[in-house]
Design an enzyme around this catalytic site. Structure first.
Site, PDB file in Angstrom:
ATOM      1  N   HIS A  69      16.988 -43.107 -22.917  1.00  0.00           N
ATOM      2  CA  HIS A  69      18.170 -42.507 -22.276  1.00  0.00           C
ATOM      3  C   HIS A  69      17.846 -42.014 -20.860  1.00  0.00           C
ATOM      4  CE1 HIS A  69      20.782 -42.546 -25.860  1.00  0.00           C
ATOM      5  NE2 HIS A  69      19.665 -42.383 -26.522  1.00  0.00           N
ATOM      6  N   ASN A 142      25.548 -40.347 -30.041  1.00  0.00           N
ATOM      7  CA  ASN A 142      25.711 -41.652 -29.401  1.00  0.00           C
ATOM      8  C   ASN A 142      27.182 -42.058 -29.442  1.00  0.00           C
ATOM      9  OD1 ASN A 142      23.049 -42.347 -28.631  1.00  0.00           O
ATOM     10  ND2 ASN A 142      22.565 -43.049 -30.699  1.00  0.00           N
ATOM     11  N   TYR A 352      12.573 -34.049 -29.783  1.00  0.00           N
ATOM     12  CA  TYR A 352      13.277 -33.786 -28.519  1.00  0.00           C
ATOM     13  C   TYR A 352      12.714 -32.552 -27.815  1.00  0.00           C
ATOM     14  CZ  TYR A 352      16.642 -37.506 -29.087  1.00  0.00           C
ATOM     15  OH  TYR A 352      17.215 -38.745 -29.175  1.00  0.00           O
TER      16      TYR A 352
END
Ligand code: NDP
Length: 504
Positions: A69, A142, A352
């Site tokens: 991303h 998403n 993350y």
């Protein structure tokens, strides 16, 4: 801007007007913005520290791009509650219709690097932050309701196949299809990717999905499983492969341009926000694993429940500071919204946050776009670029210092039954014998060892507050009465009251 000269050596410099004064990073005014040289032809002197500073900062002005991303666009917005979900969740930002919460949404493509074209066939990231009064909730989703893999071991492998071949440095169809053909769980997402929705016309014309199953926890501790859906009010719009090729030929930033310009002309994009819910009994009876990220929950069985509307209405002022440094993490959860057994979600909870530690550093949460809008009070301290907001407050817990942050049991999540096992935060201080073994050790010491031990302890303990001395003294007594008496004597503490209060 008007220009004059500084006289002697003829350099141009701004006239003294209303413009702000140019300074070094230290804030010192800069007189002339030209290299300091020995004669007009050089060489340059090391003494030109402002030039060195500018060159050195430039060399460091990129941070590692996101591994996945990397290319994205972001905007701020407002989430407004329209439905009543207060029976399902205690999340304060969802408590009543009409309540508004500031948000930040970053769209992205998955595979391309930071300079990649926007109009590629790819999944689109839909990472949405809610700045709630009880902390940031990051829903890192998403534009598809499912994903290619269900086991986190395969995630990094899958991304490798979407990136460049290790030798040719090219995107590689053999690599991609080799992996997919070995992983039939990818077929659902592959079918969506190669469907007409594989190349969105813009970020405004896509749906967003939380994809993972989350939990919603209400004020009574009741838990339901939940999926989040964001349905575009602009309508779904896609590009054909030929249209996309033409767009990329003339504009690699088509999605960024579309989003930024739409917001700039106050044409604010909106999404209808819905949830699906599933009880534990329904989860057990469901014909598929409801926590499998490669599956949806069919709408007919689990209908969409509208809960709100999201509107994007403010462009960032500074792309790098606010979009490039936006650090979304599924581990940013708020009371009333929690994880599920979804293996991919469980892995992302760690992954993350970890990547932000690498990309932005240990204090990434202090960057303004990442900073919660509510007070942050804890014992996390220091690290690179610490803002020092905690000042002189203690950096340890438990403590007896007045006014320090303490856990609030009202926010403890209910226990969670996983088969025969209970998942909970078990108190590690109960049902433990902390005294017998230290006492045994003490009793093993001869008189000299006991004296030296007590002297060393009192050297430090004697400088603590009286209240701390008394609390610690109880521990020595519980281990061995002589141990306690010896320390008390050295500290000059009267223990008669304490001994009288001891059970016989
Ligand atoms: P439904 O008929 O109730 O739902 C069909 C869904 O498919 C709608 O949400 C529609 O989105 C969406 N859709 C249509 N074309 C595409 C496409 N090319 N790519 C992705 N989504 C598309 O059926 P079910 O709930 O039984 O789901 C059937 C299939 O629909 C699923 O296997 C899944 O692939 C897809 N889907 C299901 C979702 C779900 O949560 N159940 C969510 C999104 C997709 P829209 O209404 O926005 O046009």
């Amino acid at each position: 801007m008007a220009h004059g000269t500084n006289g002697q050596n003829g350099h141009t410099c701004p006239a003294q007007g209303t413009e702000p004064r140019l300074t070094t990073a230290n804030g010192a005014p800069i007189g002339v913005q030209q290299a300091l040289t020995a004669g007009p032809r050089g060489p340059v002197l090391m003494q030109d520290v402002a030039l060195l500073e500018q060159m050195q900062h430039f060399n460091r002005e990129r941070i590692p791009e996101r591994v996945v991303h990397a290319k994205g666009s972001g905007a701020y917005g407002t989430f407004t509650v329209t439905g009543d979900v207060s029976k399902l969740t205690r999340a304060r930002f969802l408590e009543k219709a009409g309540k508004k919460t500031e948000c930040f949404l970053r769209f992205s493509t998955v595979a391309g690097e930071r300079g990649a074209a926007d109009a590629e066939r790819d999944v689109r990231g839909f990472a949405l932050r809610f700045y709630t009064e009880e902390g940031n909730w990051d829903m890192v989703g998403n534009n598809t309701p499912v994903f290619f893999v269900r086991d986190p071991y395969k995630f990094q492998m899958f991304i490798h196949t979407q990136k460049r071949h290790p030798q040719t440095n090219l995107r590689d169809m053999d690599m991609q299809w080799d992996f997919w053909s070995m992983c039939p769980e990818s077929l659902h997402q592959v079918t969506i990717l190669f469907s007409d929705r594989g190349i969105p016309a813009s970020y405004r014309h896509i749906n967003g999905y939380g994809s993972h199953t989350y939990s919603m926890i209400n004020a009574q501790g009741g838990r339901v499983w939940c999926k989040f859906h964001f349905k575009t009010r602009q309508g779904i719009r896609n590009m054909t492969d030929d249209e996309a090729a033409a767009v990329i030929g003339s504009d690699r930033e088509s999605h960024q341009r579309d989003l930024f310009e739409a917001i700039a002309r106050r044409e604010f994009p909106k999404w209808r926000v819905c949830i699906q819910t599933m009880t534990q009994a329904q989860a057990e009876a469901f014909r598929w694993n409801p926590f499998d990220l490669t599956k949806v929950w069919p709408h007919r069985e689990f209908p969409l429940i509208e809960i709100g509307e999201l509107e994007l209405n403010r462009n960032p002022e500074n792309y790098f500071a606010e979009v490039e440094q936006a650090a979304f993490k599924p581990s940013a959860l708020v009371p009333g919204i929690g994880p599920s057994p979804d293996k991919m979600l469980q892995a992302r909870l760690m992954s993350y946050a970890d990547t932000h530690l690498h990309r932005l550093g240990v204090n990434h949460h202090q960057v303004p776009v990442n900073r919660p809008r509510c007070p942050v009070m804890n014992y996390i301290r220091d690290g690179a670029l610490a803002d020092g907001a905690a000042g002189s407050k203690p950096n340890y817990w438990p403590n007896t210092v007045a006014g320090t942050p303490q856990p609030d049991p009202a926010f403890a999540d209910p226990a969670w039954k996983l088969g025969q096992t209970i998942v909970d935060r078990f108190d590690s201080t109960v049902d433990h014998d902390d005294y017998t073994q230290p006492g045994n050790l003490y009793r093993l010491f001869d008189e000299g060892q006991r004296e030296r031990l007590a002297t060393r302890i009192c050297g430090g303990l004697g400088r603590a507050r009286k209240e701390v001395q008394m609390r610690q003294l109880c521990h020595f007594f519980r281990a061995d009465e002589d141990y306690g008496r010896r320390i008390a004597k050295k500290l000059g503490l009267d223990v008669s009251a304490m001994m009288a209060a001891q059970p016989a």
